[in-house]
Each structure stands twice: as C-alpha cells, then as structure tokens.
Design a protein around this motif. Structure first.
Motif, PDB file in Angstrom:
ATOM      1  N   GLY A 122       0.796  -1.303  -0.138  1.00 32.49           N
ATOM      2  CA  GLY A 122      -0.010   0.082   0.086  1.00 32.49           C
ATOM      3  C   GLY A 122       0.779   1.069   0.080  1.00 32.49           C
ATOM      4  N   TRP A 123       1.775   1.034   0.869  1.00 36.34           N
ATOM      5  CA  TRP A 123       2.870   2.352   0.924  1.00 36.34           C
ATOM      6  C   TRP A 123       3.588   2.892  -0.416  1.00 36.34           C
ATOM      7  CZ3 TRP A 123       5.400  -0.003   5.920  1.00 36.34           C
ATOM      8  CH2 TRP A 123       4.577   0.300   6.914  1.00 36.34           C
ATOM      9  N   LEU A 124       4.057   1.673  -1.120  1.00 33.05           N
ATOM     10  CA  LEU A 124       4.524   1.791  -2.450  1.00 33.05           C
ATOM     11  C   LEU A 124       3.592   2.566  -3.317  1.00 33.05           C
ATOM     12  CD1 LEU A 124       6.884  -1.157  -2.499  1.00 33.05           C
ATOM     13  CD2 LEU A 124       7.574   1.240  -1.620  1.00 33.05           C
ATOM     14  N   ARG A 125       2.404   1.840  -3.338  1.00 31.06           N
ATOM     15  CA  ARG A 125       1.084   2.098  -4.290  1.00 31.06           C
ATOM     16  C   ARG A 125       0.931   3.874  -4.039  1.00 31.06           C
ATOM     17  NH1 ARG A 125      -2.945  -1.125  -3.324  1.00 31.06           N
ATOM     18  NH2 ARG A 125      -2.431  -2.770  -4.765  1.00 31.06           N
ATOM     19  N   GLU A 126       0.868   4.198  -2.863  1.00 23.93           N
ATOM     20  CA  GLU A 126       0.549   5.460  -2.495  1.00 23.93           C
ATOM     21  C   GLU A 126       1.707   6.479  -2.872  1.00 23.93           C
ATOM     22  OE1 GLU A 126      -0.247   5.881   1.888  1.00 23.93           O
ATOM     23  OE2 GLU A 126      -1.671   4.196   1.429  1.00 23.93           O
ATOM     24  N   ALA A 127       3.036   5.887  -2.970  1.00 27.68           N
ATOM     25  CA  ALA A 127       4.136   6.898  -3.358  1.00 27.68           C
ATOM     26  C   ALA A 127       4.192   6.770  -4.962  1.00 27.68           C
ATOM     27  CB  ALA A 127       5.442   6.303  -2.879  1.00 27.68           C
ATOM     28  N   GLY A 128       3.234   6.150  -5.738  1.00 32.63           N
ATOM     29  CA  GLY A 128       3.073   6.201  -7.209  1.00 32.63           C
ATOM     30  C   GLY A 128       3.653   5.094  -8.000  1.00 32.63           C
ATOM     31  N   ALA A 129       3.931   4.125  -7.163  1.00 33.60           N
ATOM     32  CA  ALA A 129       4.374   2.784  -7.907  1.00 33.60           C
ATOM     33  C   ALA A 129       3.059   1.929  -8.601  1.00 33.60           C
ATOM     34  CB  ALA A 129       5.186   2.008  -7.042  1.00 33.60           C
ATOM     35  N   GLU A 130       3.531   1.392  -9.446  1.00 30.61           N
ATOM     36  CA  GLU A 130       2.410   0.365 -10.030  1.00 30.61           C
ATOM     37  C   GLU A 130       2.705  -1.103  -9.417  1.00 30.61           C
ATOM     38  OE1 GLU A 130       1.052  -1.425 -14.242  1.00 30.61           O
ATOM     39  OE2 GLU A 130       2.396   0.157 -14.455  1.00 30.61           O
ATOM     40  N   ILE A 131       1.547  -1.598  -8.813  1.00 31.73           N
ATOM     41  CA  ILE A 131       1.770  -2.882  -8.169  1.00 31.73           C
ATOM     42  C   ILE A 131       1.533  -4.168  -9.146  1.00 31.73           C
ATOM     43  CG2 ILE A 131       1.162  -4.377  -6.255  1.00 31.73           C
ATOM     44  CD1 ILE A 131       2.531  -1.612  -5.566  1.00 31.73           C
ATOM     45  N   VAL A 132       2.323  -4.934  -9.249  1.00 32.88           N
ATOM     46  CA  VAL A 132       1.883  -5.911 -10.203  1.00 32.88           C
ATOM     47  C   VAL A 132       2.357  -7.565  -9.485  1.00 32.88           C
ATOM     48  CG1 VAL A 132       2.867  -6.954 -12.410  1.00 32.88           C
ATOM     49  CG2 VAL A 132       3.110  -4.653 -12.006  1.00 32.88           C
ATOM     50  N   ASP A 133       1.040  -8.322  -9.535  1.00 32.19           N
ATOM     51  CA  ASP A 133       1.430  -9.665  -9.116  1.00 32.19           C
ATOM     52  C   ASP A 133       2.145 -10.395  -9.952  1.00 32.19           C
ATOM     53  OD1 ASP A 133      -0.260  -9.357  -6.879  1.00 32.19           O
ATOM     54  OD2 ASP A 133      -2.207  -9.399  -7.938  1.00 32.19           O
ATOM     55  N   VAL A 134       3.180 -11.084  -9.312  1.00 29.22           N
ATOM     56  CA  VAL A 134       4.102 -11.811 -10.086  1.00 29.22           C
ATOM     57  C   VAL A 134       4.456 -13.241  -9.762  1.00 29.22           C
ATOM     58  CG1 VAL A 134       5.245  -9.929 -11.095  1.00 29.22           C
ATOM     59  CG2 VAL A 134       6.395 -11.084  -9.019  1.00 29.22           C
ATOM     60  N   SER A 135       5.006 -13.967 -10.276  1.00 28.97           N
ATOM     61  CA  SER A 135       5.303 -15.523  -9.872  1.00 28.97           C
ATOM     62  C   SER A 135       6.621 -15.952 -10.152  1.00 28.97           C
ATOM     63  CB  SER A 135       4.311 -16.491 -10.688  1.00 28.97           C
ATOM     64  OG  SER A 135       4.744 -17.687 -10.226  1.00 28.97           O
TER      65      SER A 135
ATOM     66  N   ASP B  47      21.497  -3.046 -10.169  1.00 26.99           N
ATOM     67  CA  ASP B  47      20.524  -1.882  -9.840  1.00 26.99           C
ATOM     68  C   ASP B  47      20.159  -1.552  -8.509  1.00 26.99           C
ATOM     69  OD1 ASP B  47      18.891   0.246 -10.382  1.00 26.99           O
ATOM     70  OD2 ASP B  47      17.162  -0.790 -11.232  1.00 26.99           O
ATOM     71  N   GLU B  48      21.059  -1.523  -7.937  1.00 29.67           N
ATOM     72  CA  GLU B  48      20.967  -1.043  -6.322  1.00 29.67           C
ATOM     73  C   GLU B  48      20.371   0.330  -6.105  1.00 29.67           C
ATOM     74  OE1 GLU B  48      23.877  -2.074  -7.352  1.00 29.67           O
ATOM     75  OE2 GLU B  48      24.506  -3.900  -6.219  1.00 29.67           O
ATOM     76  N   GLU B  49      20.242   1.095  -7.297  1.00 31.88           N
ATOM     77  CA  GLU B  49      19.744   2.337  -7.206  1.00 31.88           C
ATOM     78  C   GLU B  49      18.494   2.397  -6.874  1.00 31.88           C
ATOM     79  OE1 GLU B  49      22.242   3.615 -10.513  1.00 31.88           O
ATOM     80  OE2 GLU B  49      22.163   5.664  -9.590  1.00 31.88           O
ATOM     81  N   THR B  50      17.618   1.558  -7.805  1.00 26.19           N
ATOM     82  CA  THR B  50      16.407   1.249  -7.775  1.00 26.19           C
ATOM     83  C   THR B  50      15.934   0.513  -6.217  1.00 26.19           C
ATOM     84  OG1 THR B  50      15.881   0.864 -10.042  1.00 26.19           O
ATOM     85  CG2 THR B  50      14.278   0.071  -8.737  1.00 26.19           C
ATOM     86  N   MET B  51      16.818  -0.482  -5.689  1.00 25.12           N
ATOM     87  CA  MET B  51      16.744  -0.917  -4.807  1.00 25.12           C
ATOM     88  C   MET B  51      16.715  -0.110  -3.342  1.00 25.12           C
ATOM     89  SD  MET B  51      19.279  -3.460  -2.776  1.00 25.12           S
ATOM     90  CE  MET B  51      20.247  -2.245  -2.300  1.00 25.12           C
ATOM     91  N   PHE B  52      17.442   0.893  -3.446  1.00 24.23           N
ATOM     92  CA  PHE B  52      17.683   2.173  -2.486  1.00 24.23           C
ATOM     93  C   PHE B  52      16.499   3.086  -2.579  1.00 24.23           C
ATOM     94  CE2 PHE B  52      22.240   1.028  -2.263  1.00 24.23           C
ATOM     95  CZ  PHE B  52      22.221   0.753  -0.508  1.00 24.23           C
ATOM     96  N   ALA B  53      15.950   3.615  -3.593  1.00 21.65           N
ATOM     97  CA  ALA B  53      14.879   4.197  -3.771  1.00 21.65           C
ATOM     98  C   ALA B  53      13.706   3.538  -3.450  1.00 21.65           C
ATOM     99  CB  ALA B  53      14.581   4.591  -5.289  1.00 21.65           C
ATOM    100  N   VAL B  54      13.349   2.263  -3.669  1.00 22.98           N
ATOM    101  CA  VAL B  54      12.205   1.775  -3.057  1.00 22.98           C
ATOM    102  C   VAL B  54      12.395   1.626  -1.413  1.00 22.98           C
ATOM    103  CG1 VAL B  54      10.933  -0.235  -3.069  1.00 22.98           C
ATOM    104  CG2 VAL B  54      11.819   0.601  -5.368  1.00 22.98           C
ATOM    105  N   ALA B  55      13.390   1.267  -1.038  1.00 22.69           N
ATOM    106  CA  ALA B  55      13.840   1.131   0.362  1.00 22.69           C
ATOM    107  C   ALA B  55      13.630   2.198   1.168  1.00 22.69           C
ATOM    108  CB  ALA B  55      15.230   0.450   0.667  1.00 22.69           C
ATOM    109  N   ALA B  56      14.079   3.256   0.533  1.00 24.25           N
ATOM    110  CA  ALA B  56      13.763   4.815   1.254  1.00 24.25           C
ATOM    111  C   ALA B  56      12.666   5.206   1.289  1.00 24.25           C
ATOM    112  CB  ALA B  56      14.909   5.744   0.656  1.00 24.25           C
ATOM    113  N   THR B  57      11.915   4.867   0.459  1.00 29.08           N
ATOM    114  CA  THR B  57      10.221   5.135   0.432  1.00 29.08           C
ATOM    115  C   THR B  57       9.424   4.330   1.432  1.00 29.08           C
ATOM    116  OG1 THR B  57      10.433   5.765  -2.238  1.00 29.08           O
ATOM    117  CG2 THR B  57       8.245   5.182  -1.025  1.00 29.08           C
ATOM    118  N   LEU B  58       9.893   2.941   1.464  1.00 31.66           N
ATOM    119  CA  LEU B  58       9.444   2.237   2.433  1.00 31.66           C
ATOM    120  C   LEU B  58       9.811   2.711   3.941  1.00 31.66           C
ATOM    121  CD1 LEU B  58      10.228  -1.459   1.579  1.00 31.66           C
ATOM    122  CD2 LEU B  58       7.850  -0.411   1.784  1.00 31.66           C
TER     123      LEU B  58
END
Lengths: 497, 95
Positions: free
Chosen positions: A294-307, A470-481
């Motif tokens: 929910g937090w990531l969605r609120e921050a503007g991310a698109e949530i995708v169910d994956v397997s 791509d640690e940069e994306t990892m850090f961007a998401v982690a900091a958002t959380l």
C-alpha cells in the motif's frame, strides 16, 4: 558537545555532518561508543574483540584530517567489523575455534576501502561459525543476545539472527554507527530484520570477497548494516568497487547510492511474488507485507502480481551448493599453515584430529554433506541437479525483471526467536532463510528495511529486491518504505538505557 | 538413498574429520533427514537446463599469467603452528 548518549544515537549522515561542522570530534564519537561497548558488551557478547588503542589512534588521525578540511565520506565514523573480514594485525576467527590463533598479515579489500574513506574500527563482531547459521548460536565464542525484548516476556533472551548476529546486535544497541556483514543465504538481511535494522546484500560482484574468510564462494556477498537506508547507502558506496584480486569482482562504475535514496518511485513497477509465504507464517507478517504494498502504491508505484515458481526449491538447492563449496573451501584448515593444530601420530592423523577439534557441530555437518554430494556416484544426482535448479531460479528472476523494476516480500518468516528455540533439527533452523536464499542464488541485490513491530513488540522487516547492479532502484524503494513506515521503536538494551 | 554408518565413516575419511562411533550414529540420522528433505529437487524438470556455477552477471576477466605478488616469507609463515626456518613443519611423512 552533546551528551554521550546522544552521540551514540546519531546516524552516520548526522555524525558526518556534526564532525564536519566541528560540533564534536571523532575522538568524542569513538569514546562514546567505546564506553557503550564497555557497559553493554559483557551482556550482549556482540564484539569478540575491541581495539581501544587502534580505534583511538584512528579517531585522532581523523580529527587532524577534519581540521584540514578533509571530506572523505566516512572520516571519523566508528564502525564494527564482522570477524569474517581479515584485518591486518587483528585476530580474525570467523567465529571458529580453528582460527582462534589467526592474525592476518593483510587487510580485506572491503575493510581497506572503509579505512581509505576514513572509518574508525571499534572491533570485530561475533558470528555463527564460518557464517553457517541463522541464530549466532553456532559461534565457538558463545551466543549473542538480541537487544530487543518481548513485551510480554522481557526475561527471554532472543537471538539476533545470523550469521552476522554480532554486527546486527552492535548496531541495534548503539555500540557502532554501522557494521559490515556477509550474506550467503540471508546472513545480513535476516539479522537486520530481527534487530530492527537496514541490511543490504548488494549484487554479486559489487563488493570484493578478497580477504573475507570463504564459506561458499559463489554465494558470499559482503554488505552493510545501518540504522537508516541512507546510512546503508553511504557504507555500501565505500565498500564497493572493482578489485583485481577477486576474479568475480565486477568492473562496473559505483553509482551514488546515497543520492538514489532521494529518487522518486513514481511510475516504477513493483512485483509482489505470490510464492513468498510459508506454512505457519504469522498473519502479522502477511499484514505488514500488504501494508508495504500500500505504501509503495501511495508513493506512485504500480503494483504487479508476479510469480517466481521455483522459489520453494531455493533452500534445498542452497543446502547442496553451499555445503559443497564449503567442504572445498574449508579443506585449507588442516593444521599446517595457520590456525589450530592438534598433534597426531602422522600427517593424516594430524589433519583428522585438528579438524575434529577445530570445527563445531554445524560446520562438521555441512562439510560432511558437501563432501557427500560431491563424491563419486552422487555428484550428478545432487550437485549437478542443484546447479540446474539454480539456473531455473535465476531464470525466474530474469523473466520477472522484464516485467517489474523491483520486488517486495517479507524478509523472514518470523520475528526473532529465543535462544534454544528452533534447535530441534537442522532443517527447522534452515527454514529461516526461505525468503532470503533466492537472491543469493541469483546474485540480485536485496535489502531488508524495518517496517513494523509484531504483537510482542519485536521488529519485522520487508525485503526489496532489484535487477543485478540496479541497487539505485533498490535504495529508492527501500527509502520510500522507510519514510512511509516511520519505524522509530528502540530496543530495550542500548547505549544510555 | 539412506546413508549407513559405513558410508558416513567413509565420507568422514574423505573430509579428514576424526569421528567416534557415537558421532557417526548421530550424523547418519541428521544427514539422512537433510538428504531426505533435499529429495524434493527430484520433482523439478531440469531437462534441457544448463547448470549454473555462479551468480556473477558478467564474463570473468582474463589476466596475464605473471607473478604480481610475493617475496615475504615472514608474513606467509607468521601464522604457522610449527616451522623450521622458512618452511612449514609437519610430522614425518617419508620413512
């Protein structure tokens, strides 16, 4: 100058700013931590050795450099070092009896990078023997106490997780501003989750393995522990970089990880893999996971169910490959060139007695499994099959990262447990690493971020995984959380408490 | 495939770990539990899959085959449990 307790509460970023502004000195900062260690370490057993004289010398040198306007990123910042990293002239045991007498004549590349950037080393931290464990209970030098306590049962002594349990306990209890760890099956992220910390396992090849006592070479990843995402990014920036002495070290540029923490995640696609659930996983972990989504969605991310369909085979694959590599790596401990020696009637007897006396039960067990799965007649059935399943696990990640930019999962299937729990059989303990092992097998970067507390008041982490390098994306998401979770709970045992 | 005590003893010999009978019995049980759990990999279809040796997302670099380091026997021998001059010492291996 702020009070001593305040100094130990500072983040690395705050400490760096305060040092540069001359609000306090590196000697003040180091002394505050050394005093905290003196007060709490006899109980926590987080440090195996503390280098008072050397730490003070490094701190004094940092103050001289700071006065000259030196702006190296870690100048004067006191850190703890997992006792798996070789440090010149400082005993390095890997948590094992067999390395009790070992004093390396050289420095690991990762610790050399930290020293190059001005860090102060407080001491070497406790760990599961040869990094084999998820509770720090397999250390020859005794268990580590998790500074967090259950609300309803504050007398229970909880484990800090493992294998980097001493590093995690030290940073959580404010006995260091940050620490190094290593992650082979989850040994940074699981203790980070158990101790309310940020723990980062970067891409395989990002941090050099040179001078890190080898466990399973194709899986060993050095990485940082810190109390904030930004601090972990600062540490990883220093630890990273190409090293010709490690043939698997990646010759790629090191991005500005700290800047990446400020990046927006708007428009990023975040995958939620349905396989990251286990029998008996507490409902509150599932709830926290949904909250994180929910937090990531609120921050503007698109949530995708994956397997990631081969996720459930990760652990069994790991328990063939890691012991196989360990049995080969640990062949060097033969009582001849370094470490413990037990006398024997002949050379063979010397080897066998040295290794029986020097290795603990878990290490002996894994060497035995590794020797068996590599032995004639069983290699194809076990080792080769595991390598093929590993290829399928990597393929799962490769395919899913064509659709999404990052993945969000729980870090561990439980909160910290008590010493003595989950010790009935080895597999119960192995299950701790269910959600962390796949990223090690695939080599993709992954971070654990403290996102909430369970009903006992114990921290729970969520895991962010991203594409290789791509640690940069990892850090961007982690900091958002981190911003959304606003995790501010403190462990019961900490400096000044 | 269950491990019997004789096999455990043989692996211990290959691994150069001295083991008494009690430990052989305990380990046989533990190793069988672990190997039994690992059997789950048999249900994975691995046909036409190449084995993956490592997680490195790049080709390994080649380097010149030359000596680039060395020449400090004191550091190399510093941790030796036993030494004679510039050599590691072990019990007599040749009669």
């Amino acid at each position: 100058m702020p009070a001593v307790t305040e100094l130990t509460d500072l983040t690395i970023a705050q400490g760096r700013d305060g040092l540069r502004a001359r609000e306090f000195t590196a000697v003040d900062l180091t002394l505050a931590h050394l005093h905290a260690i003196e007060a709490l370490n006899p109980r926590l057993n987080a440090y195996l050795s503390v280098g008072h004289a050397q730490s003070m010398e490094q701190a004094r040198a940092a103050d001289v450099a700071l006065a000259e306007g030196d702006t190296r990123p870690l100048l004067g910042i006191p850190l703890a070092i997992k006792d798996l990293f070789c440090t010149t002239g400082v005993r390095t045991t890997a948590g094992s009896k067999i390395l009790m007498p070992f004093v390396p004549p050289y420095e690991s590349t990762v610790t050399a990078n930290l020293l190059r950037d001005g860090a102060v080393f407080l001491g070497k931290t406790n760990m599961d023997e040869f990094a084999m464990g998820s509770s720090n209970m397999s250390s020859y030098y005794g268990p580590v106490e998790n500074p967090w306590k259950r609300r309803q049962d504050p007398s229970a002594v909880l484990v800090p997780g493992g294998s980097s349990g001493g590093s995690a306990a030290a940073v959580a209890a404010r006995l260091a501003m940050g620490a190094t760890g290593t992650d082979t099956g989850g040994s940074i992220r699981q203790p980070a989750s158990f101790c309310g910390l940020v723990g980062v396992k970067p891409t395989y090849g990002r941090c050099s393995r040179w001078g890190v006592v080898a466990f399973a070479s194709s899986l060993d990843h050095p990485g940082p522990f810190a109390r904030t995402v930004r601090d972990s990014a600062i540490l990883l920036g220093s630890m990273s970089g190409h090293d010709p002495k490690d043939s698997t070290s990646a010759d790629v540029p090191v991005p500005d990880f700290e800047a990446a923490c400020q990046q927006s995640i708007k428009g990023l696609r975040i995958g939620v893999p349905k396989e990251y659930r286990s029998d008996g996983m507490p409902g509150e972990i599932e709830t926290l996971w949904r909250q994180g989504v929910g937090w990531l969605r609120e921050a503007g991310a698109e949530i995708v169910d994956v397997s990631l369909p081969h996720t459930k085979y990760g652990l069994a694959t790991y328990y063939i490959i890691a012991p196989a590599e360990a049995s080969s790596n640990l062949a060097r401990y033969d009582g001849v060139r370094f470490g413990l020696r037990a006398d024997g009637e002949d050379l063979r007897d010397l080897y066998e007695r040295t290794r029986a006396e020097g290795f603990g039960a878990e290490v002996r067990r894994r060497i035995m499994i590794g020797t068996y799965v590599l032995s004639a007649g069983y290699y194809d059935a076990y080792y080769l099959r595991a390598q093929k399943v590993r290829a399928l696990i990597l393929r799962d990640f490769t395919q899913v990262f064509e659709k999404v930019d990052a993945l969000l999962t729980p870090t561990a299937p439980s909160a910290a447990f008590a010493q003595g729990e989950k010790m009935d059989d080895p597999i119960t303990m192995y299950l701790n690493d269910l959600f962390t092992v796949p990223a090690d097998l695939a080599g993709v970067p992954a971070a654990s971020v403290p996102c909430g507390l369970d009903t006992d008041g114990l921290p729970l982490g969520l895991q962010v995984m991203a594409r290789p390098f791509d640690e940069e994306t990892m850090f961007a998401v982690a900091a958002t959380l981190e911003r959304a979770a606003g995790f501010s709970a403190l462990p019961t045992l900490r400096a000044g408490s | 495939m269950a491990l019997d005590p004789a096999t455990v003893r043989r692996i211990a010999t290959l691994a150069r770990i001295r083991m008494d009978d009690a430990e052989v019995t305990t380990l046989a049980g533990e190793l069988n539990t672990i190997l039994g759990w690992i059997e789950q990999l048999n249900e994975v279809d691995i046909s036409n899959v190449d084995p993956l040796t490592g997680a490195a997302h790049m080709a390994l670099k080649m380097r010149e085959d030359v000596v680039t380091d060395g020449g400090y026997p004191a550091a190399v021998l510093y941790n030796a449990p036993d030494r004679i001059g510039d050599f590691f010492a072990v019990p007599k291996v040749v009669e």
